[in-house]
Design a protein around this motif. Sequence first.
Motif, PDB file in Angstrom:
ATOM      1  N   UNK A 219      79.727 113.734 -15.828  1.00  0.00           N
ATOM      2  CA  UNK A 219      80.751 114.642 -15.489  1.00  0.00           C
ATOM      3  C   UNK A 219      81.843 114.870 -16.474  1.00  0.00           C
ATOM      4  N   UNK A 220      82.350 116.299 -16.168  1.00  0.00           N
ATOM      5  CA  UNK A 220      83.285 116.568 -17.164  1.00  0.00           C
ATOM      6  C   UNK A 220      84.546 117.225 -16.326  1.00  0.00           C
ATOM      7  N   UNK A 221      84.169 118.501 -16.056  1.00  0.00           N
ATOM      8  CA  UNK A 221      85.095 119.119 -14.958  1.00  0.00           C
ATOM      9  C   UNK A 221      84.426 119.161 -13.873  1.00  0.00           C
ATOM     10  N   UNK A 222      83.335 118.840 -13.635  1.00  0.00           N
ATOM     11  CA  UNK A 222      82.501 118.811 -12.145  1.00  0.00           C
ATOM     12  C   UNK A 222      81.448 117.890 -12.426  1.00  0.00           C
ATOM     13  N   UNK A 223      80.721 117.607 -11.290  1.00  0.00           N
ATOM     14  CA  UNK A 223      79.617 116.572 -11.353  1.00  0.00           C
ATOM     15  C   UNK A 223      78.162 116.875 -11.302  1.00  0.00           C
ATOM     16  N   UNK A 236      74.470 119.833  -8.489  1.00  0.00           N
ATOM     17  CA  UNK A 236      75.821 120.097  -9.206  1.00  0.00           C
ATOM     18  C   UNK A 236      76.935 120.252  -8.555  1.00  0.00           C
ATOM     19  N   UNK A 237      77.879 119.275  -8.194  1.00  0.00           N
ATOM     20  CA  UNK A 237      78.815 119.312  -7.452  1.00  0.00           C
ATOM     21  C   UNK A 237      80.135 119.653  -8.046  1.00  0.00           C
ATOM     22  N   UNK A 296      79.272 109.042  -5.108  1.00  0.00           N
ATOM     23  CA  UNK A 296      79.498 109.132  -6.578  1.00  0.00           C
ATOM     24  C   UNK A 296      81.185 109.318  -6.633  1.00  0.00           C
ATOM     25  N   UNK A 297      81.952 108.475  -7.187  1.00  0.00           N
ATOM     26  CA  UNK A 297      83.356 108.821  -7.197  1.00  0.00           C
ATOM     27  C   UNK A 297      83.948 109.388  -8.641  1.00  0.00           C
ATOM     28  N   UNK A 298      84.738 110.263  -8.448  1.00  0.00           N
ATOM     29  CA  UNK A 298      85.124 110.761  -9.778  1.00  0.00           C
ATOM     30  C   UNK A 298      86.713 111.126 -10.067  1.00  0.00           C
ATOM     31  N   UNK A 299      87.062 110.899 -11.152  1.00  0.00           N
ATOM     32  CA  UNK A 299      88.508 111.064 -11.475  1.00  0.00           C
ATOM     33  C   UNK A 299      88.735 112.599 -11.701  1.00  0.00           C
ATOM     34  N   UNK A 300      89.304 113.420 -10.817  1.00  0.00           N
ATOM     35  CA  UNK A 300      89.806 114.728 -11.268  1.00  0.00           C
ATOM     36  C   UNK A 300      91.025 114.743 -11.924  1.00  0.00           C
ATOM     37  N   UNK A 316      76.196 116.658  -1.868  1.00  0.00           N
ATOM     38  CA  UNK A 316      77.647 117.322  -2.647  1.00  0.00           C
ATOM     39  C   UNK A 316      78.746 117.305  -1.556  1.00  0.00           C
ATOM     40  N   UNK A 317      78.447 116.873  -0.042  1.00  0.00           N
ATOM     41  CA  UNK A 317      79.586 116.792   0.800  1.00  0.00           C
ATOM     42  C   UNK A 317      80.687 115.822   0.152  1.00  0.00           C
TER      43      UNK A 317
END
Lengths: 499, 182
Positions: A219-223, A236-237, A296-300, A316-317
């Motif tokens: 991840x960087x700006x998306x997953x 790609x989410x 998958x959890x992601x810090x936006x 990707x839901x």
Amino acid sequence: MAENEHFFTPESVDEQVERLLAQHNGRFPTEDEASRYLMKDLHHAYQAQVEQRQQTLESAWQRIQQRNRLVESPTEILPVIQGEPRRGRRRNGRMRYSQPLNMVAAVIVACLLIGSLLVVLNIARQGQYSSMVRPTATDTASTPVLPLQQGATVYTYPDSSAIYSVDWSQDSTRIISSGATVRIWDAMTGGHVVALTPAQVTGPFAARWSADNKFIATAASGLQIWNAATGNLVTSCPVPGNQTAIVPLKNSGSSAFFSYENSSGALQRVSAINMSLTDKETVPVNVAWSPDGKYVAFTDKNPAKPMVVVWDIPSCKIADTHPYKKDIPYDVKWSPDGKYLAVATSDRIVQVWEMGKNQPTYTYHDSYVTDIFSIAWSPDSKWIASTSFGSHKVEVWDALNGALIQEYSGHTAAVTSLTWSPDGKKIASGSSSMDANGAITGGEVQIWDVKTSQTLYTYHDHAHPVLAVAWSPNGKLIASAGGDKSSTSDGEVKVWVAG
Amino acid sequence: MIIGNQMQRQGKKGLDEDAATELYRRHAPSILAYLRMHMSSWEEAEDVLVEVFLAALEKENFSTLRENEQRSWLWRVARNKTIDGFRAAQRRQILPLEEIAETTLDDEELAPEQFALRQEEYRRLHTSIEHLSPLQQQVLQMRFVHELRCADIATALGKSEAAVRMLLSRTLSLLRSIYEKH
């Protein structure tokens, strides 16, 4: 009028006010109507603030006691990890040992079983990787793969950019390192390099292996989700509300982490208590798999709409989101039992969430009121270790009520990353090393005992500040990474013997 | 098996629970008043208050200090932390003066005309306080929010006790004149 101007006299104003307030409260008969109404109205005017003051005093005292209880009665805070009964002040202090002792015995038996299994597995793997073992290694039954001293560097992986994240494959043989690029390589030789960097996305990246070893999330700006075996992109989410504009993280570099670390002295440490980073957006994202591999959890960190996003994989839901108003999420970690998701934000808090709930189960506030950049769950999912950036300390606390379990003060600079040993007894924490003038001379990793907070070992072999650290799942090795993009634009991962 | 530095601290004459309670009871109210005056929120003041007392509790040999030494040590830490807070947040706007409550009185047992009169008095008190000097407003808050006596207000404001006594008595007499016809 003249008389009234002197109703309250300098000599006895305290007594007058206190007497009138007591009368206002109905305890004494009223002697002066004008003064009584004045007191009543002043009381009314300031009532809200009086309540706030009382709450503040009580809340502060509770926090002080909570933090200080470690000194007062360690038995109350450390009922399980305590090895021997202590002269506790609490009457029921000793009662708690009978149960834990049984559990400790069970755990020891389990550890022995697992340990012998690991030895067998290692012997098996030794055959597989015999070409990677150093020629000088003297093989013994107890340390079949790593006959080296604690802290001995097994392999140094160089990179052309600072590395912000390292993760081990579950079999402890491969490492994924990510900074400007994402690469997988053999932990002990650096061989079989696979690059996973997605096209048209600028790092720095975070990358994590799924628990079943089959997939990798970057991840960087998306997953992006990759097949770990083939290196093919699975899916790609996109970040919600950010599908079109992928904003690269500009000027990302270690300077963001260490811009406050240049001056020295105790005053600086104290003044750091209230500081916060100005350059928060440049801190890389973090990403975490749920232990069952479903999410998958992601810090936006999008400043307009910061949030933690939880995706269902591979559909990707969006399974869950935790939006934040202004504070940016720094780190996100699932508890090993999969029950909770812990999020550290720039609001100097850690929130412990249960999936699908609107309210966090617990919100922890940093004891030193500084940013928390990194958090790590204990393997038994009971405790969370958090780095208090400005105070340079690491706190270990109960994930559901914040009770302080331990505090570690071994570092002289901010701690950027944490990892528990798989047995839950030790923590390795990465930071910078400094000279007497407070100038950064490199990076270091300290291994310390969670029970005693004693430093067990300090690894000094980093030329740059350490930004990421990960303990191998088999407990034998530690991968620590860092770099310095501001000057020389390079980074490295060190793989070394945990001891 | 020791619990790290915490146990060591205890061995070095830290404060016991009773002494800590007494220290807090005695000094926290006026230090909080001081911090609140310099911070933009109660939360911020609370955070620093916690830091100040934790620093004292973690200080080696704090219990061996004399009472006035403990007091001046606490105040020194509070002032330093406040200054540090300013340095750390130079661009943050400090709002030391709070709005006093504009809600109406709920004076029971008053006839309508008396009630109207009381509302008028309250409104005038409100206006009068707003027109006081910032220092007078601070002294009123110290007295009626923080319930401090003149000596403690003087410490928090860095003024002489005599000056605070004069200021408070004059301010109260002035405000009382609103009610004298009643």
